[in-house]
Design a protein around this motif. Sequence first.
Motif, PDB file in Angstrom:
ATOM      1  N   MET A 180      -2.968  -5.460  -4.498  1.00 31.99           N
ATOM      2  CA  MET A 180      -2.160  -5.664  -3.301  1.00 31.99           C
ATOM      3  C   MET A 180      -1.652  -7.096  -3.295  1.00 31.99           C
ATOM      4  SD  MET A 180      -2.514  -2.739  -2.306  1.00 31.99           S
ATOM      5  CE  MET A 180      -3.559  -1.325  -2.458  1.00 31.99           C
ATOM      6  N   ARG A 187       0.809  -1.209   0.000  1.00 31.90           N
ATOM      7  CA  ARG A 187       0.000   0.000   0.000  1.00 31.90           C
ATOM      8  C   ARG A 187       0.845   1.263   0.000  1.00 31.90           C
ATOM      9  NH1 ARG A 187      -2.164  -4.318   1.642  1.00 31.90           N
ATOM     10  NH2 ARG A 187      -4.401  -4.669   1.466  1.00 31.90           N
ATOM     11  N   GLY A 201     -10.474   5.808  -0.074  1.00 32.17           N
ATOM     12  CA  GLY A 201      -9.142   5.704   0.488  1.00 32.17           C
ATOM     13  C   GLY A 201      -9.068   6.154   1.920  1.00 32.17           C
ATOM     14  N   CYS A 252     -10.253  -4.195   0.349  1.00 32.97           N
ATOM     15  CA  CYS A 252      -9.012  -3.445   0.486  1.00 32.97           C
ATOM     16  C   CYS A 252      -8.092  -3.779  -0.674  1.00 32.97           C
ATOM     17  CB  CYS A 252      -8.343  -3.757   1.805  1.00 32.97           C
ATOM     18  SG  CYS A 252      -6.820  -2.855   2.068  1.00 32.97           S
ATOM     19  N   PRO A 253      -8.232  -3.182  -1.792  1.00 37.20           N
ATOM     20  CA  PRO A 253      -9.321  -2.305  -2.216  1.00 37.20           C
ATOM     21  C   PRO A 253     -10.498  -3.128  -2.706  1.00 37.20           C
ATOM     22  CG  PRO A 253      -7.737  -2.505  -3.973  1.00 37.20           C
ATOM     23  CD  PRO A 253      -7.231  -3.334  -2.850  1.00 37.20           C
ATOM     24  N   ALA A 266      -6.584   7.532  -1.934  1.00 40.83           N
ATOM     25  CA  ALA A 266      -5.444   6.626  -1.826  1.00 40.83           C
ATOM     26  C   ALA A 266      -5.615   5.488  -2.817  1.00 40.83           C
ATOM     27  CB  ALA A 266      -5.313   6.124  -0.398  1.00 40.83           C
ATOM     28  N   CYS A 267      -5.121   4.332  -2.413  1.00 40.69           N
ATOM     29  CA  CYS A 267      -5.105   3.166  -3.305  1.00 40.69           C
ATOM     30  C   CYS A 267      -6.471   2.892  -3.915  1.00 40.69           C
ATOM     31  CB  CYS A 267      -4.649   1.924  -2.554  1.00 40.69           C
ATOM     32  SG  CYS A 267      -3.966   2.154  -0.933  1.00 40.69           S
ATOM     33  N   CYS A 268      -7.524   3.026  -3.114  1.00 38.11           N
ATOM     34  CA  CYS A 268      -8.847   2.707  -3.626  1.00 38.11           C
ATOM     35  C   CYS A 268      -9.207   3.574  -4.823  1.00 38.11           C
ATOM     36  CB  CYS A 268      -9.890   2.919  -2.536  1.00 38.11           C
ATOM     37  SG  CYS A 268      -9.912   1.602  -1.328  1.00 38.11           S
TER      38      CYS A 268
HETATM   39  S1  SF4 Z   1      -8.913   0.231   1.997  1.00 37.70           S
HETATM   40 FE1  SF4 Z   1      -6.980  -0.701   1.413  1.00 37.70          FE
HETATM   41  S2  SF4 Z   1      -6.792  -0.200  -0.767  1.00 37.70           S
HETATM   42 FE2  SF4 Z   1      -8.327   1.178   0.096  1.00 37.70          FE
HETATM   43  S3  SF4 Z   1      -7.227   3.003   0.679  1.00 37.70           S
HETATM   44 FE3  SF4 Z   1      -7.298   1.682   2.465  1.00 37.70          FE
HETATM   45  S4  SF4 Z   1      -5.382   0.532   2.360  1.00 37.70           S
HETATM   46 FE4  SF4 Z   1      -5.720   1.402   0.348  1.00 37.70          FE
END
Ligand code: SF4
Lengths: 404, 240, 224
Positions: free
Chosen positions: A187, A101, C98, C157-158, C60-62
């Motif tokens: 991931m 991440r 995120g 996640c995600p 973020a990643c999402c």
């Molecule tokens: S849920 Fe997981 S993929 Fe989404 S923002 Fe948080 S760490 Fe990143």
Amino acid sequence: MSTPPLSSLNPQLSTGSVPFPFAAALPGPSVRAVHDQFHGDLLEVSMGPQHPSTHGVFRMVATLDGEQIVKLKPVFGYLHRNHEKIAENTTYLGSMPYTDRLDYLCSMSTNWAYALTVEKLAGITVPDRAQYLRIIMAELTRLVNHACLVGFLFNDLGTSFTPLLYAFREREKIIDLFEALSGSRMMCNYQRFGGCRVDPTPEWLETARVLVENFPRFLDEYERMLTGNEIMLARTQGIGRVTPAQAVNAGLTGPVLRACGVDYDLRKVDGYGYYPRFEFRVPLGDHGDTYDRYMMRILEMRESVKILTQAFRDLPAGPIMDPKAKLRGFRPKAGEAYGRLEGPKGELGFFLISDGSPNPYRYRVRPPSLINLTLLEDMCLGHTIADSVVILGSIDIVLGEVDR
Amino acid sequence: METVEQLRDRLLARFPAAKIELVTNPSAAAEHSLLIDAAHGRDIALFLRDDPTLRLDYCSNVTGIDWPDKEITDITKTTVADPAGASGATKVVEQKTTRIQPGYLEAVYHLYSMALKHGPVILRLRTANRSDAVTLPSFTPVWRSCDFQEREIYDLYGIIFECHPDLRRLLMWYEFKDHPMRKDYVEPDDYEWEPTAHGAILEKAKANRLTSAPIAGDAATPGPGSAPPATKSSNTEAKP
Amino acid sequence: MEMSDATPTPAAYTPFPAAGNIPDADREDLRRHGVLMTSMEELYNWGRSNSIWPLQFGLACCAIEMIAAATARFDIARFGAEIFRPSPRQADLMIVSGTVTKKMAPLVVRLWNQMPEPKYCIAMGACAISGGPFKQGYNVLKGIDRFIPVDIYIPGCPPRPEALLNGLVQLQKKIKGEKLSGPDAARFTRADVPSEFPIPEYGAHDLEPTKNPAVWTPPAPPSA
Ligand code: SF4
């Protein structure tokens, strides 16, 4: 300690906007000097953290004279997720999913950087097949990252989404492979200390090989569409230039550094993994401008395809984990190690200090995205505000890694 | 490249007044580092950058580390004849003395040479303590790549880098008062109860529930979000 | 031909039943015969549920998966939600995609306040719901629902892009079921329910306040 004039120590420090007490000591225009020339007012524009062109929650505070940037300060921390603190309270293996991440476009290489450091810390060896698999994963990741980056860069240039759609088409193919292998699209959590987690099936390898074989076709298509584009040339050539001396001093790494013509690729310099066994060239730029940075990405993708072809050809059979490596109850001896590798964005490093307990005493990430932003202001000074988003796009940042 | 020992000797010859120590690294990496004193820090850094055989023109990584005060217990064992012993047995008497080893903050610099492609040379600088004497010379004037990293260390550890051109917090907001990466930082407790496998979190949540009686009181008079409609309208009517 | 006989006696006037009172089966029957019968409420909800404009806002990643949902393979345009607006003033839906850090939280609340009603919020991913993997972080907000009301939670996640699409369909269902008048009218039609929320401030150690009790109360611990 007396304060020496900073410019005498480092000529590369002469940015236009060093704040007041130091500004007097510097050559070149300082902000105060610029103020004096003005008849009108300066305008301060805060871009972000919610802005479509800042690649996430990045913020820059630009001071404008008309449309020209006379000062630009990045503001960080809007995605500061305390990765380092959390890792200090987790076991070594427990941090592996968190490294996914960090740079969420390239989880495979981030995994590798972390595994590499722990292996250096504990003296674990990695079997042949795993070394090859790691290179395959890292280079596939590089393809994903660079293709997406070019798409985003053109978004910033105002092409509204089209190149990104092409890039994501290819990305989907590659992350389908990652998903088949690791169970997750983004991931992956794939590398382990002393090897990899899953062995790909022959069908997987065949699919991947065909994908890589066809990848140059995508690159040709991409380049036909983008490289000679007139607007693109007008808006990137000569914009955001960096000199090699500046770049080295500011610690730029990765394609951004090589676009200035500095030959420093850790795959060659450190020769980590099995890279010395592979034949590939390191593309170098000439001008250090946005256009060169774009070309670096395209050329690096072509080199990655070469590496991947060799890897699929030579992939040996054998185990994928070092039988001596311990996953549970892993406690390295006290000591420290700094491991680094050439991530798609630059030198991605981990610095671990062990005190002999199951958790690292100190866990530090050396984020290439953050340090590549050091020169953002210098690149932008004198250009228009519209160029600043293009320059930012060409540096290639991921906020998860900038702020951690 | 010369070894760290050779480098230390050369530096000592060049800067006779400086205190330079070799810090060995017992791990498999075996990359030893040099502990240099703050007063000569910048001179040494400049020398390393400009020396023709070293040319460490690239400072890759700057790390802050917190070493809190450590309580060290020395155990001295003495063997004395056991007076109650039947057959002249001896007894081991342990004497414990505790002393406090003062803590410090540390900044670690990883230097490489892009021109000569060697490295790393690792420099360490230590502050005198963790509370008031926390200044170190900034290396940003020598390597600009230290800029954001030193700001980050200032933010998260509280080391003050002298001569840094722009020493502000990097990651936390400017109003923030603490240095959260220090080992003794207590984070604000905002855990609610949750079913989780993490024992530590459950403990925290339990403690939180015990100490935060006012929150329980809050919950007794719920806000409009969670209340049934009737309560909600009466709630809002009460507010002018 | 007797004229008087030809004059029909006017039938007693029966008011036409409101569309909402016609049984669904009858309405479906009429629709098959080419008669479209609807109510204002239904038409309105149908229209807005199929043209949701999300805020272009990635945390973020999402957010990468959100972009993936907008690209050709998943194509969020099939559900009418492809117009990502960079400005909150033009957006109907905020997808909090995120990790919301404490430094970011006031800005998220401000963006929410700037969106015009009717507006909806999707918490995408574990982080937006509860802090997710970063829950133990000192700078991580443990769920955006501490400050603004959330309509749909998408775990993961995600979450995969399909999950986001599913969340969007759920939101459409919710919108279609909303009443515009009456005692159980939708939130945005009621003057007594706030649509703007106080923005937390940066404090010396934490956000102040750390939560909005009008929106969120800590879940009751198990009585055991
Ligand atoms: S849920 Fe997981 S993929 Fe989404 S923002 Fe948080 S760490 Fe990143």
